[in-house]
Design a protein around this motif. Sequence first.
Motif, PDB file in Angstrom:
ATOM      1  N   GLU A 283       0.831  -1.205   0.000  1.00  0.00           N
ATOM      2  CA  GLU A 283       0.000   0.000   0.000  1.00  0.00           C
ATOM      3  C   GLU A 283       0.865   1.253   0.000  1.00  0.00           C
ATOM      4  OE1 GLU A 283      -2.743  -0.349   3.246  1.00  0.00           O
ATOM      5  OE2 GLU A 283      -4.222  -1.394   2.001  1.00  0.00           O
ATOM      6  N   ALA A 284       2.029   1.216   0.673  1.00  0.00           N
ATOM      7  CA  ALA A 284       2.945   2.360   0.652  1.00  0.00           C
ATOM      8  C   ALA A 284       3.493   2.592  -0.752  1.00  0.00           C
ATOM      9  CB  ALA A 284       4.091   2.127   1.633  1.00  0.00           C
ATOM     10  N   LEU A 285       3.652   1.501  -1.502  1.00  0.00           N
ATOM     11  CA  LEU A 285       4.128   1.609  -2.885  1.00  0.00           C
ATOM     12  C   LEU A 285       2.999   1.896  -3.867  1.00  0.00           C
ATOM     13  CD1 LEU A 285       6.627  -1.400  -2.912  1.00  0.00           C
ATOM     14  CD2 LEU A 285       7.230   1.029  -3.004  1.00  0.00           C
ATOM     15  N   ASP A 286       1.779   2.028  -3.332  1.00  0.00           N
ATOM     16  CA  ASP A 286       0.591   2.282  -4.157  1.00  0.00           C
ATOM     17  C   ASP A 286       0.355   1.126  -5.120  1.00  0.00           C
ATOM     18  OD1 ASP A 286      -1.647   3.769  -4.728  1.00  0.00           O
ATOM     19  OD2 ASP A 286      -0.679   4.903  -6.352  1.00  0.00           O
ATOM     20  N   GLU A 287       0.583  -0.096  -4.624  1.00  0.00           N
ATOM     21  CA  GLU A 287       0.309  -1.304  -5.399  1.00  0.00           C
ATOM     22  C   GLU A 287      -0.797  -2.098  -4.706  1.00  0.00           C
ATOM     23  OE1 GLU A 287       3.800  -3.593  -6.127  1.00  0.00           O
ATOM     24  OE2 GLU A 287       5.030  -1.852  -6.649  1.00  0.00           O
ATOM     25  N   THR A 288      -1.392  -3.013  -5.448  1.00  0.00           N
ATOM     26  CA  THR A 288      -2.473  -3.818  -4.884  1.00  0.00           C
ATOM     27  C   THR A 288      -1.921  -4.781  -3.837  1.00  0.00           C
ATOM     28  OG1 THR A 288      -3.680  -3.721  -6.980  1.00  0.00           O
ATOM     29  CG2 THR A 288      -4.343  -5.421  -5.402  1.00  0.00           C
ATOM     30  N   PRO A 289      -2.360  -4.668  -2.602  1.00  0.00           N
ATOM     31  CA  PRO A 289      -1.819  -5.542  -1.549  1.00  0.00           C
ATOM     32  C   PRO A 289      -2.480  -6.912  -1.584  1.00  0.00           C
ATOM     33  CG  PRO A 289      -3.443  -4.078  -0.609  1.00  0.00           C
ATOM     34  CD  PRO A 289      -3.334  -3.698  -2.070  1.00  0.00           C
ATOM     35  N   PRO A 290      -1.808  -7.925  -1.048  1.00  0.00           N
ATOM     36  CA  PRO A 290      -2.447  -9.250  -0.933  1.00  0.00           C
ATOM     37  C   PRO A 290      -3.515  -9.225   0.148  1.00  0.00           C
ATOM     38  CG  PRO A 290      -0.321  -9.246   0.164  1.00  0.00           C
ATOM     39  CD  PRO A 290      -0.439  -7.908  -0.517  1.00  0.00           C
ATOM     40  N   LYS A 291      -4.373 -10.210   0.135  1.00  0.00           N
ATOM     41  CA  LYS A 291      -5.428 -10.290   1.138  1.00  0.00           C
ATOM     42  C   LYS A 291      -4.881 -10.889   2.428  1.00  0.00           C
ATOM     43  CE  LYS A 291      -9.270 -10.749  -2.134  1.00  0.00           C
ATOM     44  NZ  LYS A 291     -10.428 -11.576  -2.554  1.00  0.00           N
ATOM     45  N   MET A 292      -5.508 -10.515   3.526  1.00  0.00           N
ATOM     46  CA  MET A 292      -5.112 -11.055   4.824  1.00  0.00           C
ATOM     47  C   MET A 292      -5.389 -12.546   4.860  1.00  0.00           C
ATOM     48  SD  MET A 292      -3.662 -10.159   7.559  1.00  0.00           S
ATOM     49  CE  MET A 292      -3.238 -11.076   9.021  1.00  0.00           C
ATOM     50  N   ILE A 293      -4.532 -13.293   5.515  1.00  0.00           N
ATOM     51  CA  ILE A 293      -4.696 -14.740   5.616  1.00  0.00           C
ATOM     52  C   ILE A 293      -5.921 -15.050   6.469  1.00  0.00           C
ATOM     53  CG2 ILE A 293      -3.646 -16.885   6.433  1.00  0.00           C
ATOM     54  CD1 ILE A 293      -0.932 -15.652   5.896  1.00  0.00           C
ATOM     55  N   ALA A 294      -6.797 -15.891   5.939  1.00  0.00           N
ATOM     56  CA  ALA A 294      -8.020 -16.239   6.658  1.00  0.00           C
ATOM     57  C   ALA A 294      -7.742 -17.338   7.681  1.00  0.00           C
ATOM     58  CB  ALA A 294      -9.098 -16.710   5.675  1.00  0.00           C
ATOM     59  N   ALA A 295      -8.558 -17.386   8.714  1.00  0.00           N
ATOM     60  CA  ALA A 295      -8.404 -18.407   9.751  1.00  0.00           C
ATOM     61  C   ALA A 295      -8.903 -19.737   9.245  1.00  0.00           C
ATOM     62  CB  ALA A 295      -9.166 -18.000  10.997  1.00  0.00           C
ATOM     63  N   ASP A 296      -8.237 -20.809   9.646  1.00  0.00           N
ATOM     64  CA  ASP A 296      -8.660 -22.163   9.329  1.00  0.00           C
ATOM     65  C   ASP A 296      -9.233 -22.777  10.598  1.00  0.00           C
ATOM     66  OD1 ASP A 296      -9.020 -24.719   8.401  1.00  0.00           O
ATOM     67  OD2 ASP A 296      -6.898 -25.270   8.443  1.00  0.00           O
ATOM     68  N   LYS A 297     -10.563 -22.778  10.694  1.00  0.00           N
ATOM     69  CA  LYS A 297     -11.239 -23.266  11.885  1.00  0.00           C
ATOM     70  C   LYS A 297     -10.729 -22.565  13.137  1.00  0.00           C
ATOM     71  CE  LYS A 297     -12.086 -27.835   9.867  1.00  0.00           C
ATOM     72  NZ  LYS A 297     -11.835 -29.296   9.993  1.00  0.00           N
ATOM     73  N   PHE A 298     -10.732 -21.242  13.078  1.00  0.00           N
ATOM     74  CA  PHE A 298     -10.335 -20.352  14.178  1.00  0.00           C
ATOM     75  C   PHE A 298      -8.827 -20.348  14.417  1.00  0.00           C
ATOM     76  CE2 PHE A 298     -14.560 -22.110  15.302  1.00  0.00           C
ATOM     77  CZ  PHE A 298     -15.302 -20.963  15.132  1.00  0.00           C
TER      78      PHE A 298
END
Length: 301
Positions: A283-298
């Motif tokens: 985001e600082a480089l004004d590029e598309t950031p990856p998505k946050m890692i989702a939880a696997d069964k909490f």
Amino acid sequence: MIVRPRPTFLQLFFIMRGSVVPRILPQIFGFAIYSAVVLLLARQFHLDLSAFNITPFGLVGVTLSIYLSFRNNAAYDRWWEARKLWGALVFEIRNLARATTSLIGDRTEQRALLMDALAFCHLLRGQLRKIDSREDARAFIGDEVDKAAARTNPADDMVRRMGRRANARREAGALDPIGFRILDERLAAIAAIQAGCERIAGTPLPFAYTLLVHRTAYVVCLLLPIGLISTTGWATPLFTALIAYTFFGLDALSEELEDPFGVEANDLALDGLCRVCEISVFEALDETPPKMIAADKFYFS
């Protein structure tokens, strides 16, 4: 790391992920069976155990509780300090990204230095977990990761690499001394965070505490049925199992928290923290950031 809503009353008894119960089931069932055998032998041979009562075990239990409390507090302090260090790393990566995009005008050099910073995060994670994280770092610096991996301390090599990049910009006249100092201070802070993590990973709790707790817990649970039979009767195996669950559960939890950088359920989510750094940098480089890692069964890795 387990992150989930507060369980209901019934769920409390069936939740296994994040619980230490699977690790201590052998002790729980083992001492329950052992106490049942002692109970049956006492009934079979009409042994009078009324002279033995629970009072001495209460005194020993208090002492053991103090040991367990101290060990758990020490283990949690290590876990919390490790979390604070990685929180500080996220802070310093964001500061580095802000300073880099403000002080270095060349877009290519900005990106190169910040990709080194992301590679550092993944290499540090690999060192702390004792896993090979080169492929994760390769996504940011390509085959240059193999040169860093050949070093004794790959993460530290990435800090030196970033320092050389900043110095090259200073020598080229593209970065003034004050700007260089700002970047160098950020790198020094990152190196201090790495040293703090290495201190935790390389210095376990004194083995004497572990040995003392284990010995005392086993001795108490071995003698406990003799003191319980006269008062609890046929319920002796149940009470022995509950006490074994308490003692060995606290011990297992402290062992898990003692090494906060592992991949067990209650260890820190280093993968997720590295992804937070990636999002901040892109985001600082004004590029598309990856998505946050989702939880696997909490469970966050």
